[in-house]
Design a protein around this motif. Structure first.
Motif, mmCIF file in Angstrom:
data_model
loop_
_atom_site.group_PDB
_atom_site.id
_atom_site.type_symbol
_atom_site.label_atom_id
_atom_site.label_comp_id
_atom_site.label_asym_id
_atom_site.label_seq_id
_atom_site.Cartn_x
_atom_site.Cartn_y
_atom_site.Cartn_z
ATOM 1 N N ASP A 1 2.941 8.141 1.294
ATOM 2 C CA ASP A 1 4.025 9.119 0.581
ATOM 3 C C ASP A 1 5.090 9.040 1.441
ATOM 4 O O ASP A 1 5.139 9.123 2.785
ATOM 5 C CB ASP A 1 3.261 10.613 0.738
ATOM 6 N N THR B 1 0.903 -1.141 0.027
ATOM 7 C CA THR B 1 0.002 -0.098 0.006
ATOM 8 C C THR B 1 0.846 1.363 0.005
ATOM 9 O O THR B 1 1.630 1.332 0.912
ATOM 10 C CB THR B 1 -1.042 0.099 1.336
ATOM 11 N N PRO B 2 0.706 1.854 -1.088
ATOM 12 C CA PRO B 2 1.756 3.114 -1.048
ATOM 13 C C PRO B 2 1.240 4.311 -0.323
ATOM 14 O O PRO B 2 0.237 4.838 0.068
ATOM 15 C CB PRO B 2 1.527 3.604 -2.611
ATOM 16 N N LYS C 1 -3.197 5.420 -12.115
ATOM 17 C CA LYS C 1 -3.323 4.671 -11.175
ATOM 18 C C LYS C 1 -4.234 3.486 -12.010
ATOM 19 O O LYS C 1 -4.442 2.148 -11.348
ATOM 20 C CB LYS C 1 -4.167 5.033 -10.120
ATOM 21 N N TYR D 1 -3.203 9.586 -10.116
ATOM 22 C CA TYR D 1 -1.879 9.085 -10.507
ATOM 23 C C TYR D 1 -0.833 9.286 -9.407
ATOM 24 O O TYR D 1 -1.235 9.697 -8.303
ATOM 25 C CB TYR D 1 -1.378 10.079 -11.744
ATOM 26 N N PHE D 2 -0.034 8.364 -9.571
ATOM 27 C CA PHE D 2 1.319 8.445 -8.495
ATOM 28 C C PHE D 2 2.398 8.946 -9.311
ATOM 29 O O PHE D 2 2.604 9.178 -10.477
ATOM 30 C CB PHE D 2 1.989 6.928 -8.287
ATOM 31 N N ILE E 1 7.125 7.068 -3.498
ATOM 32 C CA ILE E 1 5.881 7.231 -4.398
ATOM 33 C C ILE E 1 5.253 8.264 -3.526
ATOM 34 O O ILE E 1 5.054 8.476 -2.376
ATOM 35 C CB ILE E 1 4.518 5.843 -3.996
ATOM 36 N N GLN E 2 4.461 9.085 -4.449
ATOM 37 C CA GLN E 2 3.785 10.262 -4.087
ATOM 38 C C GLN E 2 2.374 10.208 -4.687
ATOM 39 O O GLN E 2 2.082 9.969 -5.837
ATOM 40 C CB GLN E 2 4.366 11.488 -4.307
ATOM 41 N N ASN E 3 1.338 10.098 -3.772
ATOM 42 C CA ASN E 3 0.001 10.141 -4.437
ATOM 43 C C ASN E 3 -0.549 11.452 -4.722
ATOM 44 O O ASN E 3 -0.513 12.266 -4.167
ATOM 45 C CB ASN E 3 -0.984 9.636 -3.218
ATOM 46 N N HIS E 4 -1.249 11.396 -6.041
ATOM 47 C CA HIS E 4 -1.878 12.615 -6.663
ATOM 48 C C HIS E 4 -3.138 12.098 -7.370
ATOM 49 O O HIS E 4 -3.176 12.120 -8.549
ATOM 50 C CB HIS E 4 -0.859 13.264 -7.594
#
Length: 230
Positions: free
Chosen positions: A169, A166-167, A209, A192-193, A186-189
């Motif tokens: 940040d 589970t990603p 994603k 998209y990642f 990994i950075q969640n946006h």
């Protein structure tokens, strides 16, 4: 002459390798997140990790307390490097290599000898903070290149937890991207990642994603970094 004596003292006491033990205690966190954890500036932590400076005794004690490691080990490398919260864990285990991509050559093919690989690595679990992992979910992976420098260098050994996909940040993951593996934050946006490198010369990579597992897959989260000093 005094500089030579000081260098010898740092080497003999193990203090000169403080930066490597600090990187281990950092547990793959970003420099910014780790600095906030220990209550210091990111610039100060960066200098410690590069070996440019060393902490004062009160700062050393604070880092040890925040990271839950013995201060003697953090300063000199002596004693137990990590206090596990599960005393029943077997200390020395053999962690298998993530064979599909991380098999490490030991013999030169040019010499006419069949190439062999390291298929497992002995590991002291007291060097690893217990995060409710299962031993069978742990693998080792050898980093390549300098995209995660200075946090991870070429040939550093990474321990990854394949159950943790589970990603979040700021943490470091082993990513399967197309036909290759890479080590990225990994950075969640939203939809998209962003795959981020610690080395600023490498641009971020945007991943939708909604893409399939054949195009993008999180293999596991890096929970330990062992520095290659050769």
């Amino acid at each position: 002459m005094k500089d030579i004596e000081n260098q010898k003292l740092l080497t003999d006491t193990g203090i000169i390798e403080f930066k490597d033990r600090l990187a281990l205690a950092q547990e793959g966190m970003s420099g910014n997140a780790f600095a906030k954890k220990v209550g210091m500036s990111e610039a100060v932590i960066r200098d410690y990790l590069s070996g440019k400076t060393y902490p004062s005794l009160n700062r050393l004690a604070l880092i040890a307390k925040k990271c839950d490691v013995p201060i003697e080990w953090l300063a000199t490398g002596k004693g137990e490097c990590r206090l596990s919260s599960n005393n029943d864990l077997q200390k020395i285990i053999y962690i298998p290599a993530y064979q599909r991509h991380s098999a490490k050559s030991q013999i030169d093919d040019n010499k006419g000898v069949k190439n062999s690989v390291i298929d497992s690595l002995p590991f002291d679990l007291s060097c690893l903070k217990y995060h409710e992992f299962k031993i069978e979910d742990l693998y080792v992976y050898w980093a390549k290149g300098d995209s995660m420098s200075p946090t991870i260098s070429d040939n550093d050994t990474l321990v990854l937890n394949t159950a943790n996909v589970t990603p979040f940040d700021g943490y470091i993951y082993i990513i399967q991207y197309g036909d290759s593996l890479s080590v990225k934050r990994i950075q969640n946006h939203g939809k998209y990642f962003l795959l981020l490198s610690d080395n600023e010369k490498y641009p971020s990579i945007q991943i939708d994603k909604a893409c399939s597992e054949n195009d993008f897959k999180i293999i596991g989260r890096v929970i330990c970094i062992l520095k290659d000093l050769s």
